[in-house]
Design a protein around this motif. Structure first.
Motif, PDB file in Angstrom:
ATOM      1  N   GLN A   3      -0.252   4.967   8.022  1.00 17.97           N
ATOM      2  CA  GLN A   3      -1.433   4.864   8.888  1.00 17.97           C
ATOM      3  C   GLN A   3      -2.733   4.955   8.098  1.00 17.97           C
ATOM      4  O   GLN A   3      -3.773   4.455   8.546  1.00 17.97           O
ATOM      5  CB  GLN A   3      -1.426   5.980   9.942  1.00 17.97           C
ATOM      6  N   ASN A   4      -2.694   5.594   6.944  1.00 16.14           N
ATOM      7  CA  ASN A   4      -3.903   5.738   6.134  1.00 16.14           C
ATOM      8  C   ASN A   4      -4.488   4.395   5.705  1.00 16.14           C
ATOM      9  O   ASN A   4      -5.652   4.324   5.308  1.00 16.14           O
ATOM     10  CB  ASN A   4      -3.610   6.563   4.880  1.00 16.14           C
ATOM     11  N   TRP A   5      -3.670   3.339   5.785  1.00 16.93           N
ATOM     12  CA  TRP A   5      -4.118   2.031   5.309  1.00 16.93           C
ATOM     13  C   TRP A   5      -4.490   1.076   6.447  1.00 16.93           C
ATOM     14  O   TRP A   5      -4.864  -0.077   6.182  1.00 16.93           O
ATOM     15  CB  TRP A   5      -3.006   1.400   4.469  1.00 16.93           C
ATOM     16  N   SER A   6      -4.410   1.516   7.687  1.00 20.23           N
ATOM     17  CA  SER A   6      -4.633   0.593   8.805  1.00 20.23           C
ATOM     18  C   SER A   6      -5.997  -0.079   8.748  1.00 20.23           C
ATOM     19  O   SER A   6      -6.112  -1.294   8.949  1.00 20.23           O
ATOM     20  CB  SER A   6      -4.459   1.337  10.140  1.00 20.23           C
ATOM     21  N   ALA A   7      -7.046   0.694   8.489  1.00 13.44           N
ATOM     22  CA  ALA A   7      -8.393   0.113   8.472  1.00 13.44           C
ATOM     23  C   ALA A   7      -8.541  -0.902   7.351  1.00 13.44           C
ATOM     24  O   ALA A   7      -9.120  -1.988   7.553  1.00 13.44           O
ATOM     25  CB  ALA A   7      -9.435   1.220   8.321  1.00 13.44           C
ATOM     26  N   LEU A   8      -8.031  -0.591   6.177  1.00  8.54           N
ATOM     27  CA  LEU A   8      -8.151  -1.518   5.052  1.00  8.54           C
ATOM     28  C   LEU A   8      -7.272  -2.749   5.263  1.00  8.54           C
ATOM     29  O   LEU A   8      -7.692  -3.877   4.969  1.00  8.54           O
ATOM     30  CB  LEU A   8      -7.764  -0.818   3.749  1.00  8.54           C
ATOM     31  N   MET A   9      -6.065  -2.553   5.793  1.00  8.59           N
ATOM     32  CA  MET A   9      -5.187  -3.692   6.053  1.00  8.59           C
ATOM     33  C   MET A   9      -5.834  -4.672   7.024  1.00  8.59           C
ATOM     34  O   MET A   9      -5.708  -5.891   6.875  1.00  8.59           O
ATOM     35  CB  MET A   9      -3.835  -3.220   6.597  1.00  8.59           C
ATOM     36  N   VAL A  60     -10.268   9.900   0.328  1.00  7.09           N
ATOM     37  CA  VAL A  60      -9.594   8.774   0.998  1.00  7.09           C
ATOM     38  C   VAL A  60     -10.608   7.678   1.298  1.00  7.09           C
ATOM     39  O   VAL A  60     -10.883   7.349   2.448  1.00  7.09           O
ATOM     40  CB  VAL A  60      -8.862   9.239   2.278  1.00  7.09           C
ATOM     41  N   ALA A  61     -11.150   7.081   0.257  1.00  7.56           N
ATOM     42  CA  ALA A  61     -12.222   6.094   0.417  1.00  7.56           C
ATOM     43  C   ALA A  61     -11.789   4.914   1.268  1.00  7.56           C
ATOM     44  O   ALA A  61     -12.616   4.307   1.961  1.00  7.56           O
ATOM     45  CB  ALA A  61     -12.678   5.607  -0.957  1.00  7.56           C
ATOM     46  N   TYR A  70       0.843  -1.191   0.000  1.00  8.25           N
ATOM     47  CA  TYR A  70       0.000   0.000   0.000  1.00  8.25           C
ATOM     48  C   TYR A  70       0.885   1.250   0.000  1.00  8.25           C
ATOM     49  O   TYR A  70       1.839   1.349   0.776  1.00  8.25           O
ATOM     50  CB  TYR A  70      -0.889   0.020   1.242  1.00  8.25           C
ATOM     51  N   VAL A  71       0.537   2.227  -0.854  1.00  8.96           N
ATOM     52  CA  VAL A  71       1.329   3.452  -0.999  1.00  8.96           C
ATOM     53  C   VAL A  71       0.409   4.659  -0.780  1.00  8.96           C
ATOM     54  O   VAL A  71      -0.572   4.836  -1.510  1.00  8.96           O
ATOM     55  CB  VAL A  71       1.991   3.530  -2.385  1.00  8.96           C
ATOM     56  N   HIS A  72       0.740   5.492   0.214  1.00 11.80           N
ATOM     57  CA  HIS A  72      -0.112   6.613   0.614  1.00 11.80           C
ATOM     58  C   HIS A  72       0.034   7.820  -0.314  1.00 11.80           C
ATOM     59  O   HIS A  72       0.883   7.855  -1.215  1.00 11.80           O
ATOM     60  CB  HIS A  72       0.201   7.019   2.050  1.00 11.80           C
TER      61      HIS A  72
END
Length: 327
Positions: A64-70, A295-296, A55-57
């Motif tokens: 941290q922007n990917w924590s929920a999706l991860m 930031v969906a 994942y690339v922000h």
């Protein structure tokens, strides 16, 4: 990829004094590569043998922007999220190169060094432009491509996106820093959420408090505004490239099955670009979220996770159909 100018860093290359928040179940580690130090956020997969994902922000974001999706995809992929140089917990690149091409080189270098490729590559905003370039020039490293509001060139950007683009102009970032020096971290956070979220009221009090703490931490970094300005300049410069290095031309070269995610309320990347992107990528699927902004993956991680799983399922089915018969 075209060469990028080697700027001299405006500030010392030093790691942050304080680390960003690590959610329960996550790990954060440092990875040293020639000329750059990355931080990698990961969550142990639900079981062994899952395919790798990266994942690339986007601009001003972090892993941290990917924590929920991860978290939601822990049973589907073995995921890692990068802090690009100068963002999150990663110090600036030694050569001061914040261009899209430079960031793509960093992602490629990480994948080559880790041996995790090919991966399911996921990018948001600036990270979407970076991921597009990686998929175009190194198709061997990318199984599928998922782009959330990718920063692909717009001839007529929305007016709400203009202030962010102005950060690319010399002196604007430092001017904005001086003009807002009396703003509280709470106000700064509200301004960012209002710009990036389709509905900022969906952010929980706990999420808002965590965002405020992270903003406070970043403002302590001596290179914060420099990284923002140079990265914004990198996006603007990428928009002006023509010929084979044009991001749209490179989108046409992507071989990987591609999921495009756009929010109707996005104030930074116009929903108008969804149709053009769907035509540019040769094997594209489109998810449009009516209530989401820029930031969906943070606003509606469940919907993005479902679409991602469908992409992987479709890709697996297609691979099975095209595989030569055994025996």
């Amino acid at each position: 990829m075209p060469g990028a100018p080697r700027d001299v860093p405006a500030v010392p290359v030093v790691p942050p004094a304080r680390s960003s928040r690590v959610s329960p179940g996550e790990e954060l580690r440092t990875r040293a590569l020639p000329g750059v130090t990355l931080t990698v956020r990961s969550r142990p997969p639900a079981r062994a043998g899952l395919p790798p994902a990266l994942y690339v922000h986007g601009l001003g974001g972090s892993s941290q922007n990917w924590s929920a999706l991860m978290e939601r995809l822990a049973g589907t992929v073995d995921g890692e999220a990068l802090d690009l140089p100068g963002f999150g917990d990663a110090p600036p690149p030694e050569d001061g190169d914040y261009s899209v091409t430079g960031q793509a080189r960093v992602v490629i270098r990480h994948l080559d060094a880790s041996g995790r490729g090919p991966v399911h590559l996921v990018g948001n905003s600036l990270g979407g432009a970076v991921a597009t370039r990686v998929a175009a020039v190194r198709p061997d490293l990318v199984r599928t491509l998922t782009l959330v509001s990718p920063a692909l060139p717009e001839l007529r950007p929305q007016r709400t996106a203009v202030p962010t683009a102005l950060l690319a102009l010399p002196g604007v970032a430092s001017l904005f820093a001086r003009m807002t020096r009396d703003w509280t971290p709470e106000r700064r956070t509200r301004e960012v959420l209002a710009l990036c979220y389709g509905d900022p009221s969906r952010v929980t009090p706990e999420g808002f408090a965590a965002a405020v703490a992270e903003y406070e931490r970043r403002l302590e970094l001596p290179y914060f505004w420099d990284a923002m300005a140079r990265s914004a300049r990198g996006v603007v410069d990428a928009y002006t490239l023509g010929g084979q290095h044009s991001l749209w031309r490179q989108a046409e070269r992507v071989l990987a099955p591609t999921l495009l995610v756009y929010g109707v309320r996005d104030q930074l990347v116009s929903i108008r670009m969804a149709r053009r992107a769907s035509k540019a990528f040769r094997d594209a699927r489109l998810l449009t979220l009516l209530e989401a902004g820029h930031v969906a993956m943070m606003e509606d991680p469940d919907a993005v996770a479902r679409a991602f799983r469908d992409l992987l399922a479709d890709t697996a089915t297609t691979s099975e159909r095209s595989a030569p018969p055994r025996g």
